[in-house]
Design a protein around this motif. Structure first.
Motif, PDB file in Angstrom:
ATOM      1  N   GLN A  25       5.231  -2.716   0.117  1.00 24.54           N
ATOM      2  CA  GLN A  25       4.909  -3.878   0.943  1.00 24.54           C
ATOM      3  C   GLN A  25       4.345  -3.436   2.298  1.00 24.54           C
ATOM      4  O   GLN A  25       3.379  -4.004   2.791  1.00 24.54           O
ATOM      5  N   ASP A  29       0.724  -4.246   3.891  1.00 22.83           N
ATOM      6  CA  ASP A  29       0.482  -4.822   5.208  1.00 22.83           C
ATOM      7  C   ASP A  29      -0.459  -3.960   6.031  1.00 22.83           C
ATOM      8  O   ASP A  29      -1.248  -4.466   6.819  1.00 22.83           O
ATOM      9  N   LEU A  32      -4.223  -4.237   4.928  1.00 22.45           N
ATOM     10  CA  LEU A  32      -4.978  -5.441   5.291  1.00 22.45           C
ATOM     11  C   LEU A  32      -5.949  -5.218   6.445  1.00 22.45           C
ATOM     12  O   LEU A  32      -7.131  -5.567   6.340  1.00 22.45           O
ATOM     13  N   ALA A  63      -2.005  -9.192  -0.102  1.00 18.28           N
ATOM     14  CA  ALA A  63      -0.998  -9.981   0.610  1.00 18.28           C
ATOM     15  C   ALA A  63       0.018 -10.556  -0.379  1.00 18.28           C
ATOM     16  O   ALA A  63       1.229 -10.507  -0.145  1.00 18.28           O
ATOM     17  N   GLY A  64      -0.516 -11.084  -1.508  1.00 20.03           N
ATOM     18  CA  GLY A  64       0.384 -11.654  -2.508  1.00 20.03           C
ATOM     19  C   GLY A  64       1.310 -10.599  -3.084  1.00 20.03           C
ATOM     20  O   GLY A  64       2.516 -10.820  -3.220  1.00 20.03           O
ATOM     21  N   ALA A  67       4.008  -9.800  -0.633  1.00 17.92           N
ATOM     22  CA  ALA A  67       5.031 -10.839  -0.589  1.00 17.92           C
ATOM     23  C   ALA A  67       5.957 -10.725  -1.790  1.00 17.92           C
ATOM     24  O   ALA A  67       7.192 -10.812  -1.661  1.00 17.92           O
ATOM     25  N   SER A  70       8.338  -7.905  -1.340  1.00 20.98           N
ATOM     26  CA  SER A  70       9.431  -8.099  -0.397  1.00 20.98           C
ATOM     27  C   SER A  70      10.395  -9.172  -0.889  1.00 20.98           C
ATOM     28  O   SER A  70      11.577  -9.140  -0.542  1.00 20.98           O
ATOM     29  N   ILE A  71       9.921 -10.086  -1.741  1.00 22.14           N
ATOM     30  CA  ILE A  71      10.865 -11.055  -2.304  1.00 22.14           C
ATOM     31  C   ILE A  71      11.813 -10.350  -3.275  1.00 22.14           C
ATOM     32  O   ILE A  71      13.037 -10.540  -3.224  1.00 22.14           O
ATOM     33  N   SER A  74      14.176  -8.385  -1.305  1.00 19.56           N
ATOM     34  CA  SER A  74      15.181  -9.225  -0.671  1.00 19.56           C
ATOM     35  C   SER A  74      16.261  -9.619  -1.681  1.00 19.56           C
ATOM     36  O   SER A  74      17.454  -9.637  -1.374  1.00 19.56           O
ATOM     37  N   ARG A 132      16.957  -4.825   4.698  1.00 17.01           N
ATOM     38  CA  ARG A 132      15.863  -5.773   4.745  1.00 17.01           C
ATOM     39  C   ARG A 132      14.824  -5.406   5.789  1.00 17.01           C
ATOM     40  O   ARG A 132      13.631  -5.543   5.581  1.00 17.01           O
ATOM     41  N   MET A 133      15.298  -4.935   6.955  1.00 20.19           N
ATOM     42  CA  MET A 133      14.380  -4.720   8.067  1.00 20.19           C
ATOM     43  C   MET A 133      14.211  -3.250   8.400  1.00 20.19           C
ATOM     44  O   MET A 133      13.110  -2.759   8.604  1.00 20.19           O
TER      45      MET A 133
END
Lengths: 581, 634
Positions: A25, A29, A32, A63-64, A67, A70-71, A74, A132-133
């Motif tokens: 992820q 990012d 991009l 981007a998709g 996401a 990261s989902i 998570s 997560r972070m």
């Protein structure tokens, strides 16, 4: 902290997956802006709209994908963090269940509760954030730097100036702010303490007319807290503007130097725009990383406290070989015969032994009472029988066998214990009584309540035996609690009854009735009663008088009146002359 | 990012319950906020607290606006610089002769930018700096008000509430307000200004691109609302399981002895595992739900980013906008997301703050003690304190509709001893409550030395009483301070004299620090009996004419008990004494015995009189030493 995170081992697979996903992820990012620079440098410069659309579509895909990564990350990190919390909690709880009272005394019940609940939640939350972070931030930072350098190594020198400045700024605020922050925490506690004392002592304060004095104490604490809070917030006020300032000025720097490099043809405009975005990402990541330094100390304090619990080894363990009672050669029928042989006991770290050289025996069908002042060792003596503690010297025998040679389960099955401070659990009245014996019939429960003089008030409750007891028994009075806890022991029909000052909250009348009713129940059991009131022990078969952990008298009421000074002193402080006779 | 600030602040919310578990990116909205009963009224009143700070707040508002406006303005400027760069570079690529980057222009812009950033940072610092003072002094006032309110509240208020509840209003709720004032309020201002400002700036650059960026807005709202709704249910059930788990742990640990004694460890563990599993289940679901907000928002952000790049790129090729505009737009759209998430957050925070404020105001609005009468205010201090007490037709009930005492009449001469007997919970504290005027009578009057207590100042009335109760109250301080509490301005010699009279001097001197020994929070560093001796010393120092004593000494060893007895006897000498009696000798020697049951006095008289009556007292007395006879008789 690290030690505690060893508990994460069963989760190593999901964690590896999280790392991978977060890495993907972050890369997405970071990719991009590169794509964007393509749009500018190739698409716009060459007026190539098709390329712009194509690259745009690709960006959307990236981007998709990011996401999605990261989902999933998570999802996994929620499961890992909560699973870690669950496992640790369960481990701590089952460990604590094996503790003896010695360990409880060492850490304190309240502290054990916080350690099992809040502390674990704290660590769990931080773990969550880290997964997560925090794992993403360093990757993002390093990735960002690599990308920036690959765009233009020379321009990246800007970071050499900016990053240390930012680190310095954050650590300045952190170093100045955090101690103040802790101080304000302490001051808030102090304010709470003053207020709590005020509430607890409100009658005394009002009766001594010391309201103004209390006002002043409160105002001082309040002023103190406010001053510190203002200081903290004024320092914290620096943080955001400072960070924004550094970041924005590095933008200007990048633009300025980037302009020069574009002028000399070393850099393209699109790359410069990408570069600016990398710079943003690097600095945001840096701020994230710096947050770790705030969170980790908090969590590691909790982790240390949890480890303390896990490292504590219960003092009392069951014997390795289990010599079952049946195997014991017993000439006579022994049921509930208790004997102390030269028993001494000291609490860990205590200077003076709590009990020294105690010898006596208590037979089935007899009532043995133990009397003495506070700290004379009465309750301690009783605690040795169900092995809440182990004797340091000598031995405690039940039915002729050393209690240390029985399993705790086997031993305690023989005992009906009524504590000094009645403890009830959430549930109905009959649940609480049945705690003594799981499969007691309704009739048995009722009978136990009747003997314990609890039937009247239980019947008067709205749902009788099905009435709910609130947590901690908040909806019944102290005397009622005591009676229910007596019923709980009675329903067990044990061989040995231990009453640890269990009648203190009863009025004289109920006390007398209860003892009279008990007699019929305990004809075949050994009864040991610890008491403060002479009237409670007067008609026992044997009274043991304790002082400072030693037996100073043993015998019946009339024998002791004749022989023991201490006993006489106790009696005369409670009864008047003619009642003694 | 500004969550960072909040992160620092969070540990101060001791319970943290109202703002949910600490987290980034808006977990604050995960628990449904508490709703205030009357939002508008409470808000208006809360604003009233801010009114004296008008000037500072104006400064905060202005600086907030300035700092935001400046920071909003800069991306556009920066975009211009980029455009100039691009133009120069582009011209060179096109081979335009003499093409060069206009560094003069760019440097000028950069200079202006630098100035703007500097000012923006400065104003933003000023805003928070000023707000720190405002917020903290508002809550300072609020706490002071609460405290002085607590002084004026009748005992009824305290008896009908747990300490935790009152404490939570005075600290947690106030703290909640302080955090909101400190952070959320300014955040709200800046967020709103940022959103409006960015939209305006974007419009000035390109209405079309603006439209594209704004399209993503409803998307993010739908995402936030949808997820929040679902996750809230999980959060509620997580919170519930957590509560259950904490309850279970608390119960099992406090009852550890019982669990062990009855061999129920396995059941306890089984229950624990069951709740723990529930917690895990709802826990990971709620964490996951709140966890995907960030990625989703980022995705939506990226969506906007890609759109801006693509559409912007095409616009540039069509010469509708400049390259720098794309850059400005990228910056704007990135800045856009944060205030939107924040405002969603703040709405909930403000709601819970108003609920907190409402609870605080409720406390401040509680009915106070009945005001002193004119006679009391006039200060009829002419009456020497002798210690005569008279209850005349006293009628009392804790609730209007449940009268406990119907018509009570007692006459006590100075120096007499009154024993109060009865089973636990018979309402002996009621008498204390009435004598000390902690509660108001429903009818009749109580006269002290011939004066109605309602005609005396409360302070004057209470100065005539000394209390030695079983729940000895000592505070966190030295032994000297605790004894000296009995009388303001007591000298060292007074304190020692009182301690000697209370037979406490000896044990105090055996303590390592003597009179300077600091009692810890629970005063667990001295024994129960020693505590009682200290309270007796305190009462001796106060030198009252009437005493209220609680004799129960169940947790005191014999030696100390004898000392306490002696100390009490010397204290009682020459004073009117109400004794909650447990010792038969005290009861029998008393001038008057009040027998209490179910909250009211059911019999009164001397020992002989009461025995002759053959009522409750006689039964109580007889039961004490002949349990068997009694149970046969029953």
């Amino acid at each position: 902290m690290i030690k505690l995170f060893k508990q994460l081992r069963p989760f190593s697979l999901p964690i590896a997956a999280i790392l991978l996903l977060v890495f993907l992820q972050s890369m997405g990012d970071l990719y991009l802006p590169t794509l964007m620079s393509d749009i500018v440098d190739k698409g716009i410069v060459h007026q190539d709209r098709a390329l712009i659309w194509r690259v745009g579509g690709f960006m959307l895909l990236v981007a998709g994908g990011g996401a999605l990564c990261s989902i999933i990350a998570s999802f996994l990190s929620s499961k890992v963090a909560m699973g870690f919390g669950r496992n640790t909690r369960s481990k701590v709880f089952s460990h604590v269940e094996n503790f003896t009272l010695t360990e409880f005394d060492k850490l304190g019940t309240a502290s054990l509760i916080t350690r099992t609940t809040n502390d674990i939640t704290q660590v769990q939350t931080v773990l969550m954030m880290m997964l997560r972070m925090m794992v993403g931030a360093p990757m993002m930072m390093i990735g960002g730097i690599i990308m920036a350098v690959s765009e233009d190594a020379k321009l990246s020198l800007v970071f050499v100036v900016v990053i240390p400045v930012l680190v310095l700024a954050i650590s300045y605020v952190g170093l100045k702010g955090l101690p103040l922050f802790k101080a304000s925490q302490v001051k808030l506690d102090k304010l709470n303490l003053v207020l709590r004392e005020h509430l607890v002592g409100i009658r005394v304060i009002r009766s001594f007319n010391r309201i103004q004095h209390e006002q002043k104490r409160f105002s001082e604490a309040n002023r103190d807290l406010t001053d510190t809070a203002i200081k903290v917030n004024k320092i914290m006020a620096l943080l955001m503007p400072m960070m924004m300032f550094v970041m924005n000025f590095s933008m200007i720097g990048i633009l300025y130097f980037g302009g020069i490099r574009i002028d000399s043809g070393d850099l393209k405009v699109g790359s410069l725009m990408a570069f600016i975005q990398y710079a943003m990402q690097i600095m945001f990541s840096l701020i994230m990383v710096s947050m770790m330094f705030v969170l980790i100390p908090r969590a590691s304090a909790s982790a240390v406290r949890i480890n303390e619990v896990l490292d504590m080894v219960p003092e009392i363990t069951d014997p390795d070989v289990k010599p079952s009672l049946e195997g014991q050669p017993s000439g006579r029928e022994l049921h509930g015969f208790v004997e102390f042989r030269n028993v001494s006991f000291s609490y860990p770290g205590a200077e003076q032994p709590a009990l020294s050289d105690i010898s006596f025996s208590a037979h089935p069908g007899e009532v043995t009472a133990i009397i003495g002042g506070t700290g004379s060792g009465k309750s301690t003596l009783l605690s040795l029988i169900p092995r809440f503690y182990d004797a340091v010297e000598g031995e405690v025998l039940v039915d002729g066998g050393d209690v240390r040679e029985l399993t705790q389960e086997e031993l305690r099955a023989k005992i009906g214990y009524v504590p000094q401070k009645a403890v009830l659990f959430t549930g109905t009245v009959s649940d609480n009584i049945r705690y003594g014996m799981k499969d007691a019939t309704d009739e048995e429960v009722r009978h136990a309540a009747e003997v314990a003089q609890a039937l009247d008030f239980v019947s008067a409750m709205k749902d009788g035996f099905d009435s709910e007891i609130a947590q901690g028994g908040g909806n019944v009075s102290g005397g009622q609690k005591q009676r229910l806890s007596i019923a709980r022991a009675l329903v067990r029909k044990p061989e040995i009854y231990l009453f640890d000052d269990s009648f203190s909250a009863l009025d004289f009348k109920t006390d007398a009735k209860l003892r009279a009713a008990l007699k019929g129940e305990t004809t075949e059991s050994t009864v040991l009663i610890v008491a403060q009131r002479v009237s409670t022990v007067m008609d026992a078969d044997r009274i043991i008088v304790l002082e400072e952990g030693r037996i100073v008298g043993i015998g019946s009421h009339s024998e002791l009146l004749a022989s023991s000074d201490v006993y006489r002193e106790i009696v005369s402080s409670q009864l008047s002359e003619e009642e003694i006779a | 990012m500004s969550d960072n600030n909040q992160e620092y602040k969070r540990p101060q919310q001791s319970q943290g319950q109202r703002r949910g578990p600490g987290g980034f990116g808006g977990t604050g909205m995960m628990l449904p906020p508490e709703k205030a009963k009357d939002f508008k009224k409470t808000l208006r009143r809360l604003i009233g607290y801010l009114r004296p700070k008008q000037m500072q707040l104006l400064v905060v508002l202005i600086t907030a606006i300035l700092s935001t406006v400046f920071s909003i303005f800069s991306p556009k400027l920066m975009g211009r610089a980029t455009t100039k760069l691009f133009e120069g570079a582009f011209a060179r690529i096109q081979g335009v002769p003499g093409a060069a980057i206009d560094f003069g222009y760019i440097n000028e812009i950069l200079l202006i930018l630098g100035g703007l950033y500097l000012l923006s940072a400065l104003f933003s610092y000023m805003q928070q700096y000023v707000m720190a003072g405002v917020a903290q002094s508002v809550v300072f006032d609020m706490r002071e008000q609460i405290n002085s309110k607590l002084e004026r509240l009748p005992l009824k208020y305290f008896d009908s509430r747990t300490h935790g509840e009152i404490l939570s209003r005075a600290t947690n709720d106030v703290d909640n307000i302080s955090t909101t004032l400190q952070q959320s309020l300014t955040q709200l201002i800046t967020s709103v200004i940022t959103i409006i400002g960015i939209i305006i700036m974007m419009l000035t650059i390109s209405p079309w691109l603006t439209l594209i960026t704004i399209i993503t807005l409803p998307l993010s709202f739908v995402a936030i609302i949808g997820i929040t709704k679902r996750s809230q249910t999980y959060f509620v059930s997580q919170q519930k399981s957590l509560g259950q788990l904490n309850g279970h742990v608390e119960e099992m640990y406090t009852g550890h002895r019982i669990v062990k004694a009855f061999g129920r460890e396995k059941e306890s563990l089984r229950d624990f595992d069951r709740i723990n599993e529930q917690l895990y289940d709802s826990g990971w679901r709620s964490q996951f739900m709140s966890g995907i907000i960030m990625p989703l928002m980022m995705f939506i952000g990226n969506l906007g980013y890609v759109l801006v790049c693509v559409v912007g790129g095409i616009f540039v090729t069509k010469k509708m906008i400049e390259v720098g505009d794309i850059q400005a737009f990228i910056q704007y759209s990135r800045q856009f997301m944060m205030p939107i998430t924040q405002t969603a957050n703040i709405a909930n925070i403000i709601q819970s703050t108003i609920a907190s404020a409402e609870r605080v105001f409720e406390l401040l609005d509680e009915e106070e003690e009945v005001a002193e009468t004119a006679a009391a205010a006039a200060g009829k201090t002419g009456h020497p304190a002798k210690g005569a007490v008279e209850f005349s037709h006293v009628k009392f009930g804790y609730k209007e509709d449940a009268i406990l005492i119907e018509d009570m009449n007692i006459k006590v001469k100075p120096g007499q001893t009154i024993a109060i007997v009865g089973p636990t919970g018979a309402g002996k504290t009621t008498l204390i409550n009435l004598l000390m005027r902690f509660y108001e009578l429903s009818g009749g009057q109580i006269l002290i030395d011939g004066v109605d207590i309602t005609d005396m100042k409360r302070s004057e009335l209470r100065a005539r009483f000394g209390m030695v109760l079983q729940d000895t109250w000592l505070f966190n301080g030295t032994i000297r301070d605790n004894i000296a509490y009995g009388r303001e301005g007591a000298t060292e010699a007074d304190v020692v004299r009182a301690a000697k009279a209370a037979h406490a001097d000896h044990f105090i001197r055996t303590l390592p620090m003597g009179y300077n020994t600091v009692l810890n929070e629970e005063a667990s560093n001295i024994s129960q009996g020693q505590k009682q001796l200290l309270t007796i010393a305190r009462a001796i120092l106060a030198d009252p004419s009437i005493l209220i004593l609680d004799e129960a000494t169940s947790s005191v060893d014999t030696r100390t008990e004898v000392q306490i007895q002696k100390a009490m006897n010397s204290l009682m000498e020459g004073r009117t004494s109400f004794v909650i009696a447990h010792r038969l000798s005290t009861i029998r020697d008393a001038d008057l015995i009040l027998v209490m049951n179910h909250g009211t006095v059911i019999e009164q008289g001397s020992h002989e009189e009461l025995l002759a009556q053959g009522g409750f007292y006689a039964e109580l007395y007889n039961s004490q030493f002949s349990g068997e006879e009694l149970s046969n008789a029953v």
